[in-house]
Design a protein around this motif. Structure first.
Motif, PDB file in Angstrom:
ATOM      1  N   ILE A  75       0.856  -1.187   0.000  1.00 55.54           N
ATOM      2  CA  ILE A  75       0.000   0.000   0.000  1.00 55.54           C
ATOM      3  C   ILE A  75       0.892   1.238   0.000  1.00 55.54           C
ATOM      4  CG2 ILE A  75      -1.782   1.286   1.245  1.00 55.54           C
ATOM      5  CD1 ILE A  75      -2.789  -1.353   2.368  1.00 55.54           C
ATOM      6  N   GLU A  76       0.591   2.153  -0.933  1.00 53.03           N
ATOM      7  CA  GLU A  76       1.409   3.356  -1.099  1.00 53.03           C
ATOM      8  C   GLU A  76       0.720   4.580  -0.502  1.00 53.03           C
ATOM      9  OE1 GLU A  76       2.414   4.181  -5.173  1.00 53.03           O
ATOM     10  OE2 GLU A  76       3.295   6.128  -4.689  1.00 53.03           O
ATOM     11  N   ASN A  77       1.508   5.400   0.185  1.00 55.09           N
ATOM     12  CA  ASN A  77       0.984   6.677   0.699  1.00 55.09           C
ATOM     13  C   ASN A  77       0.681   7.623  -0.463  1.00 55.09           C
ATOM     14  OD1 ASN A  77       3.897   6.847   0.359  1.00 55.09           O
ATOM     15  ND2 ASN A  77       3.753   8.894   1.229  1.00 55.09           N
ATOM     16  N   LEU A 136       6.713   3.548   0.331  1.00 53.76           N
ATOM     17  CA  LEU A 136       6.832   4.952   0.730  1.00 53.76           C
ATOM     18  C   LEU A 136       7.209   5.811  -0.464  1.00 53.76           C
ATOM     19  CD1 LEU A 136       7.013   7.209   2.900  1.00 53.76           C
ATOM     20  CD2 LEU A 136       9.430   6.595   3.158  1.00 53.76           C
ATOM     21  N   ASP A 137       6.306   6.717  -0.842  1.00 55.66           N
ATOM     22  CA  ASP A 137       6.601   7.669  -1.918  1.00 55.66           C
ATOM     23  C   ASP A 137       7.032   8.987  -1.275  1.00 55.66           C
ATOM     24  OD1 ASP A 137       6.167   9.805  -3.904  1.00 55.66           O
ATOM     25  OD2 ASP A 137       5.358   8.201  -5.154  1.00 55.66           O
ATOM     26  N   THR A 138       8.255   9.416  -1.583  1.00 50.63           N
ATOM     27  CA  THR A 138       8.806  10.611  -0.919  1.00 50.63           C
ATOM     28  C   THR A 138       8.095  11.891  -1.368  1.00 50.63           C
ATOM     29  OG1 THR A 138      10.542  10.670  -2.621  1.00 50.63           O
ATOM     30  CG2 THR A 138      11.086   9.620  -0.519  1.00 50.63           C
ATOM     31  N   CYS A 139       7.728  11.965  -2.656  1.00 53.81           N
ATOM     32  CA  CYS A 139       6.982  13.134  -3.150  1.00 53.81           C
ATOM     33  C   CYS A 139       5.630  13.212  -2.456  1.00 53.81           C
ATOM     34  CB  CYS A 139       6.795  13.063  -4.664  1.00 53.81           C
ATOM     35  SG  CYS A 139       5.599  14.264  -5.333  1.00 53.81           S
ATOM     36  N   HIS A 140       4.931  12.079  -2.396  1.00 55.93           N
ATOM     37  CA  HIS A 140       3.601  12.070  -1.784  1.00 55.93           C
ATOM     38  C   HIS A 140       3.666  12.435  -0.305  1.00 55.93           C
ATOM     39  CE1 HIS A 140       2.140   8.987  -5.040  1.00 55.93           C
ATOM     40  NE2 HIS A 140       2.574  10.122  -5.543  1.00 55.93           N
ATOM     41  N   ALA A 141       4.687  11.952   0.388  1.00 54.98           N
ATOM     42  CA  ALA A 141       4.809  12.250   1.823  1.00 54.98           C
ATOM     43  C   ALA A 141       4.984  13.755   2.033  1.00 54.98           C
ATOM     44  CB  ALA A 141       5.982  11.479   2.427  1.00 54.98           C
ATOM     45  N   VAL A 166      10.685   1.978  -1.921  1.00 55.17           N
ATOM     46  CA  VAL A 166      10.620   3.440  -1.894  1.00 55.17           C
ATOM     47  C   VAL A 166      10.364   3.942  -3.310  1.00 55.17           C
ATOM     48  CG1 VAL A 166      11.906   5.579  -1.498  1.00 55.17           C
ATOM     49  CG2 VAL A 166      12.135   3.663   0.105  1.00 55.17           C
ATOM     50  N   HIS A 167       9.374   4.794  -3.464  1.00 56.87           N
ATOM     51  CA  HIS A 167       9.216   5.561  -4.692  1.00 56.87           C
ATOM     52  C   HIS A 167       9.967   6.864  -4.465  1.00 56.87           C
ATOM     53  CE1 HIS A 167       5.326   3.516  -6.377  1.00 56.87           C
ATOM     54  NE2 HIS A 167       6.420   2.808  -6.586  1.00 56.87           N
ATOM     55  N   ALA A 168      11.134   6.968  -5.095  1.00 56.63           N
ATOM     56  CA  ALA A 168      12.012   8.115  -4.870  1.00 56.63           C
ATOM     57  C   ALA A 168      11.709   9.193  -5.893  1.00 56.63           C
ATOM     58  CB  ALA A 168      13.467   7.672  -4.965  1.00 56.63           C
ATOM     59  N   ASN A 169      11.032  10.224  -5.451  1.00 52.59           N
ATOM     60  CA  ASN A 169      10.647  11.307  -6.342  1.00 52.59           C
ATOM     61  C   ASN A 169      10.813  12.632  -5.627  1.00 52.59           C
ATOM     62  OD1 ASN A 169       9.452   9.439  -8.350  1.00 52.59           O
ATOM     63  ND2 ASN A 169       7.894   9.100  -6.774  1.00 52.59           N
ATOM     64  N   ASN A 170      11.322  13.637  -6.337  1.00 53.64           N
ATOM     65  CA  ASN A 170      11.227  14.974  -5.793  1.00 53.64           C
ATOM     66  C   ASN A 170       9.829  15.505  -6.122  1.00 53.64           C
ATOM     67  OD1 ASN A 170      11.865  17.623  -4.771  1.00 53.64           O
ATOM     68  ND2 ASN A 170      14.016  17.151  -5.139  1.00 53.64           N
ATOM     69  N   ARG A 219       2.809  15.766  -8.019  1.00 53.14           N
ATOM     70  CA  ARG A 219       3.564  16.139  -9.212  1.00 53.14           C
ATOM     71  C   ARG A 219       5.033  15.834  -8.981  1.00 53.14           C
ATOM     72  NH1 ARG A 219       2.798  22.029  -9.816  1.00 53.14           N
ATOM     73  NH2 ARG A 219       3.759  21.815 -11.850  1.00 53.14           N
ATOM     74  N   HIS A 220       5.487  14.742  -9.610  1.00 49.92           N
ATOM     75  CA  HIS A 220       6.854  14.270  -9.384  1.00 49.92           C
ATOM     76  C   HIS A 220       7.870  15.119 -10.142  1.00 49.92           C
ATOM     77  CE1 HIS A 220       5.214   9.944  -8.548  1.00 49.92           C
ATOM     78  NE2 HIS A 220       4.634  10.856  -7.829  1.00 49.92           N
ATOM     79  N   ASP A 221       9.050  15.263  -9.549  1.00 48.89           N
ATOM     80  CA  ASP A 221      10.139  15.947 -10.236  1.00 48.89           C
ATOM     81  C   ASP A 221      11.401  15.088 -10.128  1.00 48.89           C
ATOM     82  OD1 ASP A 221      11.529  17.844 -11.662  1.00 48.89           O
ATOM     83  OD2 ASP A 221      10.950  19.518 -10.352  1.00 48.89           O
ATOM     84  N   VAL A 253      12.461   5.097  -9.116  1.00 50.62           N
ATOM     85  CA  VAL A 253      12.178   6.505  -9.403  1.00 50.62           C
ATOM     86  C   VAL A 253      11.014   6.558 -10.389  1.00 50.62           C
ATOM     87  CG1 VAL A 253      14.585   7.189  -8.979  1.00 50.62           C
ATOM     88  CG2 VAL A 253      13.847   6.751 -11.316  1.00 50.62           C
ATOM     89  N   GLU A 254      10.098   7.454 -10.116  1.00 50.73           N
ATOM     90  CA  GLU A 254       8.942   7.680 -11.009  1.00 50.73           C
ATOM     91  C   GLU A 254       9.031   9.133 -11.468  1.00 50.73           C
ATOM     92  OE1 GLU A 254       6.110   6.791  -7.847  1.00 50.73           O
ATOM     93  OE2 GLU A 254       5.412   5.088  -9.001  1.00 50.73           O
ATOM     94  N   THR A 255      10.154   9.424 -12.084  1.00 48.77           N
ATOM     95  CA  THR A 255      10.492  10.812 -12.395  1.00 48.77           C
ATOM     96  C   THR A 255      10.380  11.081 -13.894  1.00 48.77           C
ATOM     97  OG1 THR A 255      12.805  10.101 -12.384  1.00 48.77           O
ATOM     98  CG2 THR A 255      11.981  11.132 -10.383  1.00 48.77           C
TER      99      THR A 255
HETATM  100 ZN   LIG Z   1       4.568   6.516  -6.308  1.00 47.94          ZN
END
Ligand SMILES: [Zn+2]
Length: 260
Positions: free
Chosen positions: A132-134, A165-170, A194-198, A209-211, A236-238
């Motif tokens: 489950i993703e935040n 854990l999505d860093t952008c979403h958090a 980890v979904h690593a996104n700015n 909105r991922h960067d 990364v989902e960038t």
């Molecule tokens: Zn994500």
């Protein structure tokens, strides 16, 4: 630490090679549609690949909602994607935490999550870890804020459930990144991916909105600290296609001291 990217599903292994990725995430069907995934002709090749595979469930899935016409098909579609994801040897199926509509009691949403796992258990359980993703937005989300996440995990009880854990979403969702991993693990006991996104959006903007990792509104050093602390595989989902994602992967490898 395995590092990779969300890629086009046509030939995920070629996409991995193009990015020097050790992991890829992809969709098995239209992310905005309700069609069940079709069996893939390259299933055997995917199963025996060196690359770690993750499947993202369609965005339309919302197992929490009180709306029967969304919730019931969501449950079925989630199980169908789990079966199809297991068939290609995926290590996990990522699904968003979902939400209830305005005016509805989110407590019912948490219980609907429990019923989703009970529904799957009736047919032998999910054949792979469901993560489950935040999420970033909404006032009635099940997994935007950590207090909601705690209630969700309480509701899920003894069911086997993972966390992405999505860093952008958090950040966009309004959770401070400093010390976040410890606060999450105190609730879930685990971070599987980890979904690593700015983030293009500001802190607590609610914007999904991922960067790219060194762009955006999050201090890249803080981002790296969260990813390091999580100690989980990274996707990364960038933006920026092969070039943008390969640069993000290379940046992370450099920062984390990981080797390709
Ligand atoms: Zn994500």
């Amino acid at each position: 630490m395995r590092i990779g990217a969300h890629v086009d599903p046509t030939d995920p292994l070629a996409e991995a090679t193009a990015r020097q990725a050790e992991a890829v995430q992809f969709f098995l069907a239209d992310p905005q549609g309700w069609k069940a995934p079709k069996p893939r002709e390259d299933a055997e090749r995917l199963r025996s690949a060196d690359v770690d595979l993750y499947v993202h469930a369609p965005y339309v899935i919302n197992v929490a909602t009180l709306n029967n016409r969304i919730r019931i098909p969501s449950r079925k579609l989630l199980l169908a994607h789990a079966t199809a994801a297991a068939d290609v040897g995926a290590r996990g199926l990522i699904v968003h935490g979902g939400h209830v509509n305005a005016g509805h009691d989110v407590a019912v949403g948490f219980d609907n999550w429990r019923k989703t796992f009970a529904y799957a258990a009736d047919s032998g359980g999910f054949p792979l870890p469901v993560l489950i993703e935040n999420t970033a937005g909404g006032d009635n989300a099940c997994a935007r804020h950590l207090d909601s996440l705690a209630r969700l995990w309480d509701a899920l009880g003894d069911h086997e459930v993972g966390f992405c854990l999505d860093t952008c979403h958090a950040y966009a969702g309004g959770e401070e990144l400093l010390g976040l991993v410890d606060r999450v693990k105190a609730i879930t006991g685990r971070i599987d991916l980890v979904h690593a996104n700015n983030s293009k959006g500001a802190f607590n903007s609610g914007q999904d909105r991922h960067d790219n990792l060194t762009g955006g509104t999050i201090d890249p050093e803080l981002l790296v600290a969260v990813i390091r602390a999580a100690g989980a595989p990274v996707i990364v989902e960038t933006p920026g296609g092969v070039e943008g994602q390969a640069a993000d992967i290379a940046f992370l490898r450099g920062q984390l001291g990981a080797t390709a």
